[in-house]
Design a protein around this motif. Structure first.
Motif, PDB file in Angstrom:
ATOM      1  N   SER A 114       0.831  -1.204   0.000  1.00  0.00           N
ATOM      2  CA  SER A 114       0.000   0.000   0.000  1.00  0.00           C
ATOM      3  C   SER A 114       0.868   1.258   0.000  1.00  0.00           C
ATOM      4  CB  SER A 114      -0.982  -0.002   1.175  1.00  0.00           C
ATOM      5  OG  SER A 114      -0.285  -0.062   2.395  1.00  0.00           O
ATOM      6  N   TYR A 115       2.035   1.199   0.650  1.00  0.00           N
ATOM      7  CA  TYR A 115       2.972   2.320   0.550  1.00  0.00           C
ATOM      8  C   TYR A 115       3.403   2.506  -0.897  1.00  0.00           C
ATOM      9  CZ  TYR A 115       3.595   1.551   5.611  1.00  0.00           C
ATOM     10  OH  TYR A 115       3.398   1.375   6.948  1.00  0.00           O
ATOM     11  N   LEU A 116       3.745   1.365  -1.506  1.00  0.00           N
ATOM     12  CA  LEU A 116       4.240   1.400  -2.874  1.00  0.00           C
ATOM     13  C   LEU A 116       3.215   2.024  -3.807  1.00  0.00           C
ATOM     14  CD1 LEU A 116       6.845   0.485  -4.119  1.00  0.00           C
ATOM     15  CD2 LEU A 116       5.871  -1.784  -4.470  1.00  0.00           C
ATOM     16  N   HIS A 117       1.974   1.636  -3.601  1.00  0.00           N
ATOM     17  CA  HIS A 117       0.915   2.171  -4.445  1.00  0.00           C
ATOM     18  C   HIS A 117       0.815   3.689  -4.301  1.00  0.00           C
ATOM     19  CE1 HIS A 117      -2.825   2.548  -6.553  1.00  0.00           C
ATOM     20  NE2 HIS A 117      -3.272   3.254  -5.544  1.00  0.00           N
ATOM     21  N   LEU A 118       0.826   4.155  -3.048  1.00  0.00           N
ATOM     22  CA  LEU A 118       0.751   5.600  -2.782  1.00  0.00           C
ATOM     23  C   LEU A 118       1.959   6.323  -3.379  1.00  0.00           C
ATOM     24  CD1 LEU A 118      -0.508   8.042  -1.214  1.00  0.00           C
ATOM     25  CD2 LEU A 118       0.948   7.377   0.718  1.00  0.00           C
TER      26      LEU A 118
ATOM     27  N   HIS B 217       4.619   9.945  -7.161  1.00  0.00           N
ATOM     28  CA  HIS B 217       5.688  10.101  -8.137  1.00  0.00           C
ATOM     29  C   HIS B 217       5.111  10.481  -9.504  1.00  0.00           C
ATOM     30  CE1 HIS B 217       9.547   9.579  -9.998  1.00  0.00           C
ATOM     31  NE2 HIS B 217       9.108   8.623 -10.791  1.00  0.00           N
ATOM     32  N   ALA B 218       4.038   9.804  -9.885  1.00  0.00           N
ATOM     33  CA  ALA B 218       3.390  10.102 -11.168  1.00  0.00           C
ATOM     34  C   ALA B 218       2.856  11.539 -11.178  1.00  0.00           C
ATOM     35  CB  ALA B 218       2.261   9.106 -11.427  1.00  0.00           C
ATOM     36  N   GLY B 219       2.490  12.039  -9.994  1.00  0.00           N
ATOM     37  CA  GLY B 219       1.984  13.405  -9.880  1.00  0.00           C
ATOM     38  C   GLY B 219       3.094  14.448  -9.825  1.00  0.00           C
ATOM     39  N   GLY B 220       4.358  13.998  -9.946  1.00  0.00           N
ATOM     40  CA  GLY B 220       5.460  14.945 -10.039  1.00  0.00           C
ATOM     41  C   GLY B 220       6.125  15.282  -8.712  1.00  0.00           C
ATOM     42  N   ARG B 221       5.681  14.646  -7.640  1.00  0.00           N
ATOM     43  CA  ARG B 221       6.246  14.942  -6.339  1.00  0.00           C
ATOM     44  C   ARG B 221       7.614  14.274  -6.176  1.00  0.00           C
ATOM     45  NH1 ARG B 221       2.649  15.846  -1.103  1.00  0.00           N
ATOM     46  NH2 ARG B 221       4.297  15.638   0.450  1.00  0.00           N
ATOM     47  N   GLU B 222       8.536  14.893  -5.439  1.00  0.00           N
ATOM     48  CA  GLU B 222       9.876  14.319  -5.287  1.00  0.00           C
ATOM     49  C   GLU B 222      10.218  13.875  -3.875  1.00  0.00           C
ATOM     50  OE1 GLU B 222      12.796  16.820  -7.089  1.00  0.00           O
ATOM     51  OE2 GLU B 222      11.898  16.615  -9.074  1.00  0.00           O
ATOM     52  N   LEU B 223       9.590  14.504  -2.882  1.00  0.00           N
ATOM     53  CA  LEU B 223       9.873  14.154  -1.492  1.00  0.00           C
ATOM     54  C   LEU B 223       8.575  13.833  -0.768  1.00  0.00           C
ATOM     55  CD1 LEU B 223      12.395  17.023  -0.689  1.00  0.00           C
ATOM     56  CD2 LEU B 223      12.956  14.583  -0.678  1.00  0.00           C
ATOM     57  N   VAL B 224       8.692  12.959   0.232  1.00  0.00           N
ATOM     58  CA  VAL B 224       7.506  12.646   1.030  1.00  0.00           C
ATOM     59  C   VAL B 224       7.936  12.372   2.472  1.00  0.00           C
ATOM     60  CG1 VAL B 224       7.542  10.152   0.581  1.00  0.00           C
ATOM     61  CG2 VAL B 224       5.370  11.269   1.091  1.00  0.00           C
ATOM     62  N   SER B 225       7.084  12.751   3.419  1.00  0.00           N
ATOM     63  CA  SER B 225       7.387  12.502   4.826  1.00  0.00           C
ATOM     64  C   SER B 225       6.579  11.309   5.332  1.00  0.00           C
ATOM     65  CB  SER B 225       7.016  13.724   5.662  1.00  0.00           C
ATOM     66  OG  SER B 225       5.612  13.901   5.641  1.00  0.00           O
ATOM     67  N   CYS B 226       7.074  10.713   6.428  1.00  0.00           N
ATOM     68  CA  CYS B 226       6.321   9.646   7.093  1.00  0.00           C
ATOM     69  C   CYS B 226       4.924  10.104   7.466  1.00  0.00           C
ATOM     70  CB  CYS B 226       7.014   9.253   8.398  1.00  0.00           C
ATOM     71  SG  CYS B 226       8.224   7.987   8.165  1.00  0.00           S
ATOM     72  N   THR B 227       4.850  11.339   7.947  1.00  0.00           N
ATOM     73  CA  THR B 227       3.563  11.849   8.403  1.00  0.00           C
ATOM     74  C   THR B 227       2.574  11.896   7.247  1.00  0.00           C
ATOM     75  OG1 THR B 227       4.926  13.257   9.773  1.00  0.00           O
ATOM     76  CG2 THR B 227       2.558  13.672   9.809  1.00  0.00           C
ATOM     77  N   HIS B 228       3.055  12.340   6.089  1.00  0.00           N
ATOM     78  CA  HIS B 228       2.169  12.402   4.923  1.00  0.00           C
ATOM     79  C   HIS B 228       1.674  11.001   4.541  1.00  0.00           C
ATOM     80  CE1 HIS B 228       0.561  14.104   1.175  1.00  0.00           C
ATOM     81  NE2 HIS B 228       0.899  12.939   0.658  1.00  0.00           N
TER      82      HIS B 228
ATOM     83  N   ALA C 171       1.531   8.389   6.476  1.00  0.00           N
ATOM     84  CA  ALA C 171       0.675   7.890   7.551  1.00  0.00           C
ATOM     85  C   ALA C 171      -0.734   8.473   7.449  1.00  0.00           C
ATOM     86  CB  ALA C 171       1.293   8.216   8.915  1.00  0.00           C
ATOM     87  N   GLU C 172      -0.812   9.782   7.178  1.00  0.00           N
ATOM     88  CA  GLU C 172      -2.132  10.412   7.093  1.00  0.00           C
ATOM     89  C   GLU C 172      -2.920   9.900   5.891  1.00  0.00           C
ATOM     90  OE1 GLU C 172      -1.499  14.618   7.249  1.00  0.00           O
ATOM     91  OE2 GLU C 172      -1.169  14.580   9.430  1.00  0.00           O
TER      92      GLU C 172
ATOM     93  N   LEU D 232      -2.799   7.042   4.541  1.00  0.00           N
ATOM     94  CA  LEU D 232      -3.213   5.634   4.660  1.00  0.00           C
ATOM     95  C   LEU D 232      -3.831   5.327   6.017  1.00  0.00           C
ATOM     96  CD1 LEU D 232      -0.083   4.050   2.959  1.00  0.00           C
ATOM     97  CD2 LEU D 232      -2.337   4.363   1.943  1.00  0.00           C
ATOM     98  N   ASP D 233      -4.050   6.376   6.819  1.00  0.00           N
ATOM     99  CA  ASP D 233      -4.688   6.205   8.125  1.00  0.00           C
ATOM    100  C   ASP D 233      -3.879   5.255   9.013  1.00  0.00           C
ATOM    101  OD1 ASP D 233      -6.579   6.817   9.972  1.00  0.00           O
ATOM    102  OD2 ASP D 233      -8.043   5.323   9.298  1.00  0.00           O
ATOM    103  N   LEU D 234      -2.575   5.517   9.086  1.00  0.00           N
ATOM    104  CA  LEU D 234      -1.682   4.704   9.921  1.00  0.00           C
ATOM    105  C   LEU D 234      -0.930   5.613  10.894  1.00  0.00           C
ATOM    106  CD1 LEU D 234      -0.131   2.490   7.104  1.00  0.00           C
ATOM    107  CD2 LEU D 234      -1.635   1.664   8.917  1.00  0.00           C
ATOM    108  N   ASN D 235      -0.176   5.000  11.774  1.00  0.00           N
ATOM    109  CA  ASN D 235       0.625   5.724  12.747  1.00  0.00           C
ATOM    110  C   ASN D 235       2.004   6.065  12.138  1.00  0.00           C
ATOM    111  OD1 ASN D 235       2.777   5.773  14.774  1.00  0.00           O
ATOM    112  ND2 ASN D 235       1.116   5.403  16.243  1.00  0.00           N
ATOM    113  N   PRO D 236       2.451   7.333  12.199  1.00  0.00           N
ATOM    114  CA  PRO D 236       3.720   7.717  11.554  1.00  0.00           C
ATOM    115  C   PRO D 236       4.922   6.903  12.045  1.00  0.00           C
ATOM    116  CG  PRO D 236       2.555   9.678  12.327  1.00  0.00           C
ATOM    117  CD  PRO D 236       1.793   8.502  12.848  1.00  0.00           C
TER     118      PRO D 236
END
Lengths: 230, 230
Positions: B20-24, B29-40, B42-43, B45-49
């Motif tokens: 599910s991480y991989l999917h997100l 990545h397809a949307g052009g984003r380059e960096l991501v945080s654990c918090t993002h 986690a939010e 996918l409704d999980l704990n960071p």
């Protein structure tokens, strides 16, 4: 108002074992056998006899000491308990590759699950049939769910569309979702969700396999290095 | 001989979350984003960071405080860890209804799983193709497994034939079985088994649904009885 009797939910592990009992019992019945003991079931399925007795008792049947269970009654009891003595009609949402695979799977008949129609958003798919099942416009789902009294939805849309599709099923009055999308769905408490996540299952297997193959390679290369090292 | 470093097995729950991480991540990545945080993550996918950070650390990547992870490197790390950066060839055993459904499922490509051939005992099926995959005589499996270096078997035979088929896969040198038969397989410790039991999953859902529908009916009939009872 009368107080409803509190129904204790049966442990999920017990529910998951019942289909294997059913399979064994049908085979014994087909072979002409009339009685079966807990011990026999337990030995055939490599389980604990006490556990088997408890599991079967949830369905409302109790075996007689030294005699066991009459097989026909036991089959009927388990089938009724699982709701498999009545056909359950279901809608499938998402007629892509996985959806069509499930539409073509004849094995659901064994569980009396009958997928009456599939729904999709793709104009190329809408109006066609697959394995004899119509593929309809998802906009028709709410109206049809009410008229056909369908309570179960099989969700096979892509992950991106999963939450929206689940929302539509809930708004349409469906009470249970068999979720193949791999997405953790947010639904009201009164709606049941059961997940089958092929990706997650394969992740466990392929990671462990990759690890084993890697360490087998390492052992192999160590053998070639011979007596070097400590 | 050098001592092999002990590899601690990763918790199964963590492995199950990785797809599910991989999917997100692929979507970001397809949307052009380059960096991501654990918090993002986690939010989304409704999980704990903290849990997300631990899960990702298993794959060998550590995020930088206040900056996060470079998405491309993170995707590569998770894919490699799952063994999904190399195509895994697999044999499918049992080309019945479920087997053919899985042969037709294009979604396995996403996990780099490639079913190269299916095997069966039915002379009517042997020698035919399904969705471009050959259906071969199961007697050819041991020889082909060795020659083609196939390590993974997808088991979709009927329950009655499951244990014998698993035995054949083990004798043929396969190291992992993705087991769709609903049977608890007995295999040597060094062979990996991952179960997907559709019957058991549906048992949980249909029992709970039947129970809900029954208690809804009871409430309904109580309402018709009106103020009677205590």
């Amino acid at each position: 108002m009368m107080a409803s009797p509190k129904v204790k939910p049966v442990p999920e592990a017990s529910l998951r074992r019942l289909p294997s009992y059913l399979h064994l019992l049908r085979r014994l019945h087909a072979g002409g056998r009339e009685l079966v003991s807990c011990t026999h079931i337990a030995e055939s399925l490599d389980l604990n006899p006490t556990q088997v007795r408890k599991d079967l008792a949830y369905t409302g049947i109790v075996g007689r000491p030294r005699i066991g269970y009459p097989i026909r009654a036991l089959i009927a009891s388990v089938e009724h308990f699982l709701g498999w003595d009545n056909t359950t009609d279901a809608f499938l949402v998402g007629a892509g590759s996985l959806g069509r695979a499930l539409l073509g799977y004849a094995g659901f008949q064994r569980y009396n699950l009958n997928i009456v129609a599939a729904f999709d958003v793709d104009p190329e798919r809408i109006g066609t049939h697959w394995r004899g099942k119509p593929i309809l416009d998802v906009d028709e789902l709410p109206d049809l769910a009410g008229r056909m009294h369908v309570h179960l939805g099989v969700l096979t849309v892509p992950a991106d569309a999963a939450q929206d599709a689940a929302h539509l099923l809930v708004l349409s009055g469906l009470k249970a979702i068999w979720n193949f999308t791999g997405v953790a769905l947010e639904v009201p408490r009164e709606v049941l969700v059961e997940d089958v996540d092929l990706g997650a299952s394969l992740a466990v297997l392929s990671n462990r396999l990759a690890q084993r193959l890697r360490s087998a390679e390492e052992e192999e290369s160590e053998r070639h290095v011979g007596g070097h090292g400590a």
